[in-house]
Every structure is written in structure tokens, then in C-alpha cells.
Design a protein around this motif. Structure first.
Motif, PDB file in Angstrom:
ATOM      1  N   LYS A 281     -47.623  17.999  -3.414  1.00 44.27           N
ATOM      2  CA  LYS A 281     -48.804  17.142  -3.325  1.00 44.27           C
ATOM      3  C   LYS A 281     -50.030  17.864  -3.895  1.00 44.27           C
ATOM      4  O   LYS A 281     -50.806  17.286  -4.670  1.00 44.27           O
ATOM      5  CB  LYS A 281     -49.038  16.764  -1.858  1.00 44.27           C
ATOM      6  CG  LYS A 281     -50.024  15.626  -1.653  1.00 44.27           C
ATOM      7  CD  LYS A 281     -50.152  15.285  -0.173  1.00 44.27           C
ATOM      8  CE  LYS A 281     -48.833  14.819   0.434  1.00 44.27           C
ATOM      9  NZ  LYS A 281     -48.968  14.421   1.849  1.00 44.27           N
ATOM     10  N   THR A 282     -50.187  19.142  -3.548  1.00 44.36           N
ATOM     11  CA  THR A 282     -51.306  19.934  -4.044  1.00 44.36           C
ATOM     12  C   THR A 282     -51.244  20.093  -5.560  1.00 44.36           C
ATOM     13  O   THR A 282     -52.267  20.007  -6.257  1.00 44.36           O
ATOM     14  CB  THR A 282     -51.316  21.321  -3.379  1.00 44.36           C
ATOM     15  OG1 THR A 282     -51.431  21.164  -1.955  1.00 44.36           O
ATOM     16  CG2 THR A 282     -52.471  22.168  -3.892  1.00 44.36           C
ATOM     17  N   LEU A 283     -50.022  20.318  -6.092  1.00 47.67           N
ATOM     18  CA  LEU A 283     -49.851  20.482  -7.537  1.00 47.67           C
ATOM     19  C   LEU A 283     -50.278  19.223  -8.286  1.00 47.67           C
ATOM     20  O   LEU A 283     -51.034  19.290  -9.267  1.00 47.67           O
ATOM     21  CB  LEU A 283     -48.388  20.811  -7.845  1.00 47.67           C
ATOM     22  CG  LEU A 283     -47.990  20.880  -9.324  1.00 47.67           C
ATOM     23  CD1 LEU A 283     -48.765  21.980 -10.050  1.00 47.67           C
ATOM     24  CD2 LEU A 283     -46.493  21.115  -9.474  1.00 47.67           C
ATOM     25  N   PHE A 284     -49.812  18.052  -7.839  1.00 46.96           N
ATOM     26  CA  PHE A 284     -50.128  16.805  -8.525  1.00 46.96           C
ATOM     27  C   PHE A 284     -51.619  16.476  -8.424  1.00 46.96           C
ATOM     28  O   PHE A 284     -52.241  16.077  -9.406  1.00 46.96           O
ATOM     29  CB  PHE A 284     -49.283  15.663  -7.963  1.00 46.96           C
ATOM     30  CG  PHE A 284     -47.950  15.519  -8.634  1.00 46.96           C
ATOM     31  CD1 PHE A 284     -47.736  14.549  -9.596  1.00 46.96           C
ATOM     32  CD2 PHE A 284     -46.907  16.371  -8.323  1.00 46.96           C
ATOM     33  CE1 PHE A 284     -46.514  14.422 -10.233  1.00 46.96           C
ATOM     34  CE2 PHE A 284     -45.676  16.254  -8.940  1.00 46.96           C
ATOM     35  CZ  PHE A 284     -45.468  15.281  -9.898  1.00 46.96           C
ATOM     36  N   LEU A 285     -52.193  16.637  -7.243  1.00 52.94           N
ATOM     37  CA  LEU A 285     -53.618  16.350  -7.082  1.00 52.94           C
ATOM     38  C   LEU A 285     -54.476  17.323  -7.883  1.00 52.94           C
ATOM     39  O   LEU A 285     -55.559  16.970  -8.356  1.00 52.94           O
ATOM     40  CB  LEU A 285     -53.996  16.402  -5.601  1.00 52.94           C
ATOM     41  CG  LEU A 285     -53.408  15.296  -4.712  1.00 52.94           C
ATOM     42  CD1 LEU A 285     -53.671  15.590  -3.240  1.00 52.94           C
ATOM     43  CD2 LEU A 285     -53.979  13.930  -5.092  1.00 52.94           C
ATOM     44  N   GLY A 286     -53.966  18.545  -8.047  1.00 55.16           N
ATOM     45  CA  GLY A 286     -54.727  19.577  -8.754  1.00 55.16           C
ATOM     46  C   GLY A 286     -54.868  19.339 -10.241  1.00 55.16           C
ATOM     47  O   GLY A 286     -55.781  19.879 -10.870  1.00 55.16           O
ATOM     48  N   VAL A 287     -53.962  18.539 -10.833  1.00 51.33           N
ATOM     49  CA  VAL A 287     -54.072  18.291 -12.278  1.00 51.33           C
ATOM     50  C   VAL A 287     -54.883  17.028 -12.572  1.00 51.33           C
ATOM     51  O   VAL A 287     -55.133  16.709 -13.733  1.00 51.33           O
ATOM     52  CB  VAL A 287     -52.671  18.171 -12.932  1.00 51.33           C
ATOM     53  CG1 VAL A 287     -51.868  19.429 -12.713  1.00 51.33           C
ATOM     54  CG2 VAL A 287     -51.922  16.940 -12.425  1.00 51.33           C
TER      55      VAL A 287
END
Length: 344
Positions: A281-287
Motif C-alpha cells: 500500500k505504501t509503495l503504490f501510494l508513494g508513486v
């Protein structure tokens, strides 16, 4: 009145460069009408134009009509033409000497047909290098000069370092290779390597089953894998290692995730992230942009409870999109912390 002003340019013609337009015109003009033009070209121009004709493929009659201009009325009723090695050779034979035709066609085809070299350039560099390790370095040097440059580089990288260095030195010192030598190398490759390639690249059934399991819903997948654990544990482990799952998305490079986010259905993305581990979730939101990430967090908070099946289906859609992008070369399915690529 300008005849072309009343004819819209076909989409196919819009994709042709200048050389391809000239090739289509010469193909349509044929032997009789094209002969004066062929005679006015230099040998290099003839080679360049005939090479283009041989790879032109099918040309729509509407494109021929547009390109011929003055002969529109004659071409309007034509069916498609087809540029090929045979039609190129027939055209050249009408305007050039047999020796010139032979020289040009051998440059285009290669002594025994360029199809084999095209196929070799699509063979896995690991498989090809494995075969070449047992060949004389001089033979390998001849072969390297015939391969596409990018493929030759990858094959050299798979050879033992001492052999690769020897091959490179031989390539540097090599004069023009006689055509009979190249022809003998082709005969050997066709007989010893190409004929065995199908057996060497036989499809592993575990690969096919991994694709099938990827398409199953999570509950069915786990049930069938547990059954395999009992009856064929080694196969179950092999299939698990080949499967590309939603969790694998968490090991992608941020640039790859960004492409997935741009091309995915945003509703499906929200459903997939609702049940995703925090790191994914953090990876996707971070991009995402700051605004897009805030909107996604708001959507997730407002979503409330969802069915596990809906979440799994959305995650499966993201996995299929990622694999499709990987197959098209738009992203690399790789673990950024590892040098090993996971190519699908």
C-alpha cells in the motif's frame, strides 16, 4: 486540379517513410514500367531499395492508388500486392544482369536465406552460448559477425571469459569472410543446432500450470496447491516459485509501479489496496502525486468493509496488467534488491 487533393492519405501510407513509399511504387510499377527507373539508380541505391521491397509485406490497394497518382484509374481496381524475396528477384532480373541480381539477393537473403539468422537472433543467448562453447573460436567469430549486434553482445556475455576474449580478437583480425565459409557455417548450424532447438526449448509443464494457478481465485489456488503438497511436493514448490502473485508487486521498482498505476482501473486499484499489506500500500501510494494519494486514502477510508473475493479479483487484475506490461517490454518485472530478473 491536383488529383491528390481529392484523395485522403491512407493511414498505412502515413506510417511509411520515404524509402518504403518508393519501394511500394516500384513494386506496383513492375518490370516494364519500372525498368527505366532501376537503370537510373546506382548499385547502392538498387540494394537499398530492393532490400526494402523484400521486407515490405502486404500493401493495400488504396495505398498504391494514392502513391501512383498519375495511374490512379489503373490501380483503383487492383487487389493487394505483396513484396517478397521472389517478387524482388523477378523485378531485378528484368533490369539487371544475372550476376548483379545474384549479388544483391545474397546481400538481402544471405547465402542460404536470412530467415535462419533472424531465428538465431531470437534464440535465448544462454541456450545459444551453451552450444557455441563447444565450437572453435574462429567459427564463433564468424557467427557473431552475422548476428544482430545487440544479440551478439548478449551471447558473448554468456561465453566463458577466456573464450569471449579470443572471439573478440579474432573478430578484430578477421578479413572479409568468403561466402562459401558462411554457407558452410549456416549448413552446420541448421543441421546441428536449429534442428535440435525445439527439443532443447520444450515447454516445462510447470510454467503452464503456474499461469493457470495465477488465474485461479485465491481460495481455489491454495486448495489445489495444498493437494499438490501431499501428492507431488516438488512440483508444488516449483509451481509456487514460478507464479507471479500480488505480493510480488511489492518488489517492483517504483518506476514500474508508476506505469501500473497510470494504466490500471482506479476502482480496481482501490479494491486491491484495501486488503493489501502495508508495504505494498505504501509503495503504490508513494508513486502517486500528493493529490492523487490523498484521494486514494480518502477512498480507502470511506470504502468500509468489502468482500474478500472482490479484493482478490481486483488484485488479480493488477497482476495480469503487470504481466501484460512486462511482456510488452513497458516495465521490467524485477526485484530492485536483486540482480535476477523475473521476466514473463
Amino acid at each position: 486540379m491536383n488529383m491528390m487533393a481529392s484523395i485522403a492519405e491512407p493511414a498505412e501510407v502515413g506510417r511509411y517513410n520515404g524509402l518504403e513509399r518508393a519501394a511500394a511504387l516500384m513494386l506496383a510499377l513492375g518490370e516494364e514500367h519500372g525498368a527505366p527507373i532501376w537503370r537510373g539508380l546506382s548499385l547502392d541505391e538498387v540494394k537499398e531499395l530492393s532490400t526494402c521491397i523484400s521486407s515490405l509485406g502486404r500493401v493495400q490497394s488504396s495505398s498504391i492508388e494514392y502513391l501512383l497518382r498519375a495511374f490512379t484509374s489503373e490501380v483503383a481496381g487492383m487487389r493487394n500486392l505483396h513484396g517478397s524475396f521472389d517478387s524482388t528477384e523477378r523485378l531485378l532480373a528484368a533490369v539487371l544482369s544475372p550476376e548483379q541480381v545474384k549479388e544483391i539477393m545474397e546481400d538481402i537473403r544471405g547465402p542460404a536465406g536470412r530467415t535462419m539468422w533472424d531465428k538465431l537472433s531470437n534464440v535465448s543467448e544462454t541456450v545459444f552460448a551453451g552450444y557455441l562453447k563447444n565450437e572453435h573460436p574462429q567459427t564463433v567469430a564468424v557467427i557473431m559477425q552475422k548476428l544482430r549486434h545487440d544479440h551478439a553482445a548478449r551471447v558473448l556475455g554468456e561465453l566463458p571469459i577466456e573464450m569471449a576474449n579470443d572471439v573478440v580478437l579474432r573478430m578484430l583480425r578477421m578479413d572479409t569472410v568468403q561466402k562459401d565459409v558462411i554457407q558452410q557455417v549456416e549448413v552446420t548450424l541448421r543441421g546441428e543446432f536449429m534442428s535440435n532447438l525445439a527439443r532443447a526449448q520444450r515447454v516445462d509443464p510447470h510454467d503452464a500450470l503456474a499461469e493457470v494457478f495465477n488465474a485461479l481465485d485465491h481460495t481455489t489456488e491454495e486448495r489445489m496447491l495444498r493437494a499438490l503438497d501431499e501428492s507431488a511436493p516438488e512440483s508444488a514448490e516449483r509451481i509456487r516459485s514460478l507464479m507471479f502473485t500480488f505480493e510480488d508487486l511489492g518488489r517492483l521498482l517504483p518506476s514500474a509501479v508508476q506505469v501500473i498505476v497510470r494504466q490500471c482501473n482506479k476502482r480496481e486499484l482501490a479494491l486491491a489496496l484495501k486488503g493489501a499489506p502495508e508495504d505494498i500500500k505504501t509503495l503504490f501510494l508513494g508513486v502517486m502525486s500528493t493529490r492523487a494519494a490523498k484521494l486514494m486514502r480518502d477512498d480507502l477510508a470511506a470504502m468500509g468493509p468489502i468482500r474478500a473475493r472482490d479484493c482478490e479479483e481486483a488484485q488479480g487484475s493488477l497482476v495480469r496488467l503487470a504481466k501484460s506490461l512486462g511482456e510488452r517490454g513497458e516495465i521490467i518485472l524485477a526485484d530492485p534488491k536483486s540482480d535476477e530478473l523475473m521476466i514473463y
